[in-house]
Design a protein around this motif. Structure first.
Motif, PDB file in Angstrom:
ATOM      1  N   GLN A   4     -13.396   3.537   9.733  1.00  0.00           N
ATOM      2  CA  GLN A   4     -14.322   1.783  10.982  1.00  0.00           C
ATOM      3  C   GLN A   4     -12.551   1.574  11.128  1.00  0.00           C
ATOM      4  N   ASP A   5     -12.333   1.205   9.799  1.00  0.00           N
ATOM      5  CA  ASP A   5     -10.495   0.490   9.796  1.00  0.00           C
ATOM      6  C   ASP A   5      -9.454   0.967  10.303  1.00  0.00           C
ATOM      7  N   HIS A   6      -9.513   2.541  10.663  1.00  0.00           N
ATOM      8  CA  HIS A   6      -8.169   3.097  11.203  1.00  0.00           C
ATOM      9  C   HIS A   6      -8.567   3.872  11.881  1.00  0.00           C
ATOM     10  N   ASP A   7      -7.035   4.130  12.684  1.00  0.00           N
ATOM     11  CA  ASP A   7      -7.996   5.989  13.652  1.00  0.00           C
ATOM     12  C   ASP A   7      -7.503   6.763  13.008  1.00  0.00           C
ATOM     13  N   ARG A   8      -7.969   8.128  13.137  1.00  0.00           N
ATOM     14  CA  ARG A   8      -8.159   8.621  12.651  1.00  0.00           C
ATOM     15  C   ARG A   8      -6.334  10.006  11.649  1.00  0.00           C
ATOM     16  N   LEU A   9      -6.201   9.869  10.998  1.00  0.00           N
ATOM     17  CA  LEU A   9      -5.103  10.908  10.717  1.00  0.00           C
ATOM     18  C   LEU A   9      -5.134  12.457  10.750  1.00  0.00           C
ATOM     19  N   PHE A  10      -5.225  13.154  11.571  1.00  0.00           N
ATOM     20  CA  PHE A  10      -5.337  14.318  11.557  1.00  0.00           C
ATOM     21  C   PHE A  10      -4.446  14.861  10.562  1.00  0.00           C
ATOM     22  N   LEU A  11      -3.831  16.309  10.382  1.00  0.00           N
ATOM     23  CA  LEU A  11      -3.508  16.905   9.838  1.00  0.00           C
ATOM     24  C   LEU A  11      -2.629  17.298  10.153  1.00  0.00           C
ATOM     25  N   SER A  12      -2.109  18.433  11.713  1.00  0.00           N
ATOM     26  CA  SER A  12      -1.001  18.577  11.975  1.00  0.00           C
ATOM     27  C   SER A  12      -0.985  18.390  13.631  1.00  0.00           C
ATOM     28  N   PRO A  13      -1.108  17.467  14.074  1.00  0.00           N
ATOM     29  CA  PRO A  13      -1.557  16.959  15.867  1.00  0.00           C
ATOM     30  C   PRO A  13      -0.041  17.347  16.501  1.00  0.00           C
ATOM     31  N   PRO A  14      -0.760  17.932  17.872  1.00  0.00           N
ATOM     32  CA  PRO A  14       0.218  18.279  19.051  1.00  0.00           C
ATOM     33  C   PRO A  14       1.294  16.533  18.689  1.00  0.00           C
ATOM     34  N   HIS A  15       2.978  17.094  18.556  1.00  0.00           N
ATOM     35  CA  HIS A  15       3.875  15.749  18.725  1.00  0.00           C
ATOM     36  C   HIS A  15       4.856  16.034  19.864  1.00  0.00           C
ATOM     37  N   LEU A  16       4.143  15.860  20.970  1.00  0.00           N
ATOM     38  CA  LEU A  16       5.042  15.936  22.942  1.00  0.00           C
ATOM     39  C   LEU A  16       6.506  15.217  22.864  1.00  0.00           C
ATOM     40  N   GLY A  17       7.942  15.016  22.617  1.00  0.00           N
ATOM     41  CA  GLY A  17       9.056  15.181  23.290  1.00  0.00           C
ATOM     42  C   GLY A  17       8.898  14.006  24.784  1.00  0.00           C
ATOM     43  N   LEU A 317     -10.802  11.402   1.041  1.00  0.00           N
ATOM     44  CA  LEU A 317      -9.876  10.671   2.500  1.00  0.00           C
ATOM     45  C   LEU A 317     -10.246  10.810   3.271  1.00  0.00           C
ATOM     46  N   GLU A 318     -11.879  11.389   3.744  1.00  0.00           N
ATOM     47  CA  GLU A 318     -12.969  11.422   5.064  1.00  0.00           C
ATOM     48  C   GLU A 318     -12.872  10.175   4.735  1.00  0.00           C
ATOM     49  N   THR A 319     -13.217   9.309   3.767  1.00  0.00           N
ATOM     50  CA  THR A 319     -13.696   8.011   3.973  1.00  0.00           C
ATOM     51  C   THR A 319     -12.947   7.041   4.507  1.00  0.00           C
ATOM     52  N   HIS A 320     -11.117   8.123   4.371  1.00  0.00           N
ATOM     53  CA  HIS A 320     -10.625   7.114   4.727  1.00  0.00           C
ATOM     54  C   HIS A 320      -9.715   7.669   6.322  1.00  0.00           C
ATOM     55  N   ASN A 321     -10.860   8.150   6.910  1.00  0.00           N
ATOM     56  CA  ASN A 321     -10.704   8.824   8.833  1.00  0.00           C
ATOM     57  C   ASN A 321      -9.494   9.411   7.937  1.00  0.00           C
ATOM     58  N   ILE A 322      -8.734  10.278   7.046  1.00  0.00           N
ATOM     59  CA  ILE A 322      -8.054  11.340   7.072  1.00  0.00           C
ATOM     60  C   ILE A 322      -8.840  12.491   6.861  1.00  0.00           C
ATOM     61  N   GLU A 323      -8.017  13.370   7.792  1.00  0.00           N
ATOM     62  CA  GLU A 323      -7.916  14.847   7.592  1.00  0.00           C
ATOM     63  C   GLU A 323      -6.978  15.459   6.563  1.00  0.00           C
ATOM     64  N   SER A 324      -7.567  16.498   5.662  1.00  0.00           N
ATOM     65  CA  SER A 324      -7.001  17.135   4.741  1.00  0.00           C
ATOM     66  C   SER A 324      -7.666  18.552   5.111  1.00  0.00           C
ATOM     67  N   ARG A 325      -6.896  19.864   3.747  1.00  0.00           N
ATOM     68  CA  ARG A 325      -7.599  20.727   4.325  1.00  0.00           C
ATOM     69  C   ARG A 325      -7.898  21.433   3.108  1.00  0.00           C
ATOM     70  N   PRO A 326      -8.496  22.047   2.314  1.00  0.00           N
ATOM     71  CA  PRO A 326      -8.383  23.597   1.304  1.00  0.00           C
ATOM     72  C   PRO A 326      -6.327  24.345   2.274  1.00  0.00           C
ATOM     73  N   LEU A 327      -6.507  24.307   1.135  1.00  0.00           N
ATOM     74  CA  LEU A 327      -5.696  25.442   1.580  1.00  0.00           C
ATOM     75  C   LEU A 327      -5.959  27.204   1.933  1.00  0.00           C
ATOM     76  N   TRP A 328      -5.560  28.582   2.136  1.00  0.00           N
ATOM     77  CA  TRP A 328      -5.883  28.925   2.913  1.00  0.00           C
ATOM     78  C   TRP A 328      -7.258  30.267   1.873  1.00  0.00           C
ATOM     79  N   LYS A 329      -7.769  29.962   1.985  1.00  0.00           N
ATOM     80  CA  LYS A 329      -9.465  31.435   1.613  1.00  0.00           C
ATOM     81  C   LYS A 329      -8.444  32.482   1.047  1.00  0.00           C
TER      82      LYS A 329
END
Length: 380
Positions: A4-17, A317-329
Motif C-alpha cells: 500500500q506504500d508504493h505504486d505498482r512496479l510492472f514487469l515490462s509496461p508500455p513506455h510512450l515517448g 515481491l508481491e508484498t511490495h507491489n512489485i510484479e515479477s514472473r517465472p521464466l517460460w514454462k
C-alpha cells in the motif's frame, strides 16, 4: 514498506515517448482509420531500416506473423516444424493452426536458445523416421541472440528454411546484423510488454519480394485481382490499423534509446545484486559479436546456497507491489503439447525451475531499481 506504500512496479509496461500522438492525430484528421494509410507504409519502412531487410508487412500481432510465415514456407497438415521448447506458447500455436506438429528442441545453457547439438540430433532422427522437418522456427529468447552460425550451418546442410521469431529481440544484433534478418522470414511483436509497442501488433519481414507480396495478400483476406470480391485462397484479417501504426512510428524513433536503457537496467541489477546469496543475474555475458536488447533481466537461484525459490521470491515481491514472473514454462511440459516429439528438455526444465524475470521497463528510475533490490535482499 508494503504494497500500500508504493505504486505498482510492472514487469515490462508500455513506455510512450514524444511523437506518437502526432502520428495518431494526423491519421484521425485525415480520416485514415482503416488498416491502410500513410502511417502503415511509414511504419513498415521504419522496421525495414531497423531490421536491415528489404520488405515488411505490419500485422495485428506477432502470432499472426508467425502463422503467415509458416504458410509462406509451405507448412501444412501433417508436416513437422522444429521449435524450441523454452519459449512462449505463441511461438508454437501457429504450427497447430496449420495442422502441423511441433518438434521441440532443448536449450543450451549459454544463451538459453535452441541447442545446435540437440537440433542436429532432432533433424537426423526425424529424417531417419521419414519425417524431414518442413521448417525451423527459431527464437531469440529475452532478446539474446541464438548461436546463429551453427544453426544456419545446420539449416543449410539439411535444406530446412528458417522462420526467425525475434518477437523479443528488436534492436538486438549479431555480428553487427539485426536479429530478424537471418531467416527466410523474420517476425517481430509490438505487444504492450515489448521493448516498443503499438498496443497490439506485429510484423513479418523478409528480403524476398514475392514472400512479402504473398503475406500482404493473405493478410487482407486473399482478395484476387477483380472489380468484385473474388477469392481462390483462404485469407486472414491480419493487417495492422493505420492508427496503431502511428503509435509504432513514434516508438521506432526511440528504439536505440530504449535498448540503451534496458541494457543500463540489466547492468544495474548485475552490479547491485551480485552480493545476494544464491542469486545470479542471468544471461551474461553476451556471446562475442552479439548485442542483446536485454528485454527482460532474469535471475537464477542456486538451491545449494539459498532456500528461496522463484515462487517464494515472486510472492515476497508481491508484498511490495512489485510484479515479477517465472521464466517460460517449457512447452514440452505443457498439457497442450503432451506427447509431442522432444529432444532433450533437461536444460530448459532446470531454467524454469530456478528462474525469475525482474521488472525491466524503460521508465524505471534508479529508485525503482533500488526498491526491487531491497525487496530481494530482504527475502534472501
Amino acid at each position: 514498506m508494503r504494497s500500500q506504500d508504493h505504486d505498482r512496479l510492472f514487469l515490462s509496461p508500455p513506455h510512450l515517448g514524444r511523437h506518437e500522438l502526432n502520428y495518431v492525430h494526423k491519421a484521425i484528421e485525415d480520416n485514415w482509420v482503416a488498416p491502410a494509410g500513410p502511417n502503415l507504409a511509414g511504419f513498415e519502412a521504419d522496421i525495414c531500416q531497423a531490421a536491415g531487410v528489404g520488405h515488411c508487412v505490419a500485422l495485428s500481432s506477432g502470432t499472426a506473423a508467425i502463422h503467415l510465415g509458416l504458410l509462406l514456407l509451405g507448412v501444412g497438415p501433417g508436416d513437422e516444424v522444429l521449435c524450441p521448447s523454452f519459449t512462449f506458447v505463441a511461438t508454437a500455436n501457429p504450427i497447430r493452426y496449420l495442422g502441423a506438429t511441433p518438434v521441440f528442441v532443448d536449450s543450451e545453457a549459454t544463451t538459453w536458445n535452441m541447442c545446435p547439438e540437440r537440433l542436429r540430433e532432432a533433424i537426423e532422427d526425424r529424417i531417419a523416421r521419414g519425417r524431414k522437418p518442413k521448417a525451423l522456427l527459431l527464437v531469440h529468447l529475452y532478446g539474446m541472440p541464438a548461436r546463429m552460425p551453427e544453426i544456419l550451418a545446420l539449416a543449410t546442410e539439411f535444406q530446412i528454411p528458417i522462420l526467425e521469431d525475434a518477437a523479443e529481440a528488436l534492436g538486438s544484433r549479431l555480428d553487427n546484423r539485426p536479429l530478424g534478418s537471418f531467416g527466410a522470414v523474420g517476425v517481430f511483436s509490438f505487444n504492450g510488454n515489448k521493448i516498443l509497442t503499438t498496443s497490439g501488433g506485429g510484423a513479418l519481414v523478409t528480403d524476398q519480394a514475392e514472400l512479402a507480396q504473398k503475406a500482404r495478400f493473405l493478410a487482407t483476406q486473399a482478395k484476387d485481382e477483380a472489380p468484385h470480391y473474388q477469392h481462390s485462397e483462404t485469407g486472414y484479417n491480419y493487417r495492422l490499423s493505420n492508427i496503431l501504426a502511428g503509435i509504432g512510428r513514434g516508438q521506432m524513433e526511440l528504439l536505440e534509446e530504449r535498448v540503451k536503457r534496458r541494457r543500463e537496467i540489466f547492468a544495474w541489477y548485475h552490479e547491485h545484486l551480485a552480493h545476494l546469496p544464491g542469486l545470479t543475474v542471468a544471461l551474461a555475458p553476451e556471446l562475442p559479436g552479439s548485442r542483446s536488447n536485454r528485454w527482460l533481466t532474469t535471475i537464477l537461484l542456486n538451491s545449494a546456497e539459498t532456500a528461496a525459490t522463484p515462487e517464494s521470491l515472486r510472492q515476497h515481491l508481491e508484498t511490495h507491489n512489485i510484479e515479477s514472473r517465472p521464466l517460460w514454462k517449457p512447452l514440452h511440459l505443457q498439457p497442450l503439447f503432451a506427447g509431442v516429439p522432444t529432444y532433450g528438455g533437461e536444460v530448459c526444465a532446470d531454467l524454469f525451475a530456478r528462474g525469475l524475470c525482474l521488472p525491466s521497463g524503460t521508465a524505471m528510475t534508479d529508485a525503482d531499481l533500488r526498491r526491487v533490490a531491497e525487496a530481494l535482499a530482504e527475502a534472501l
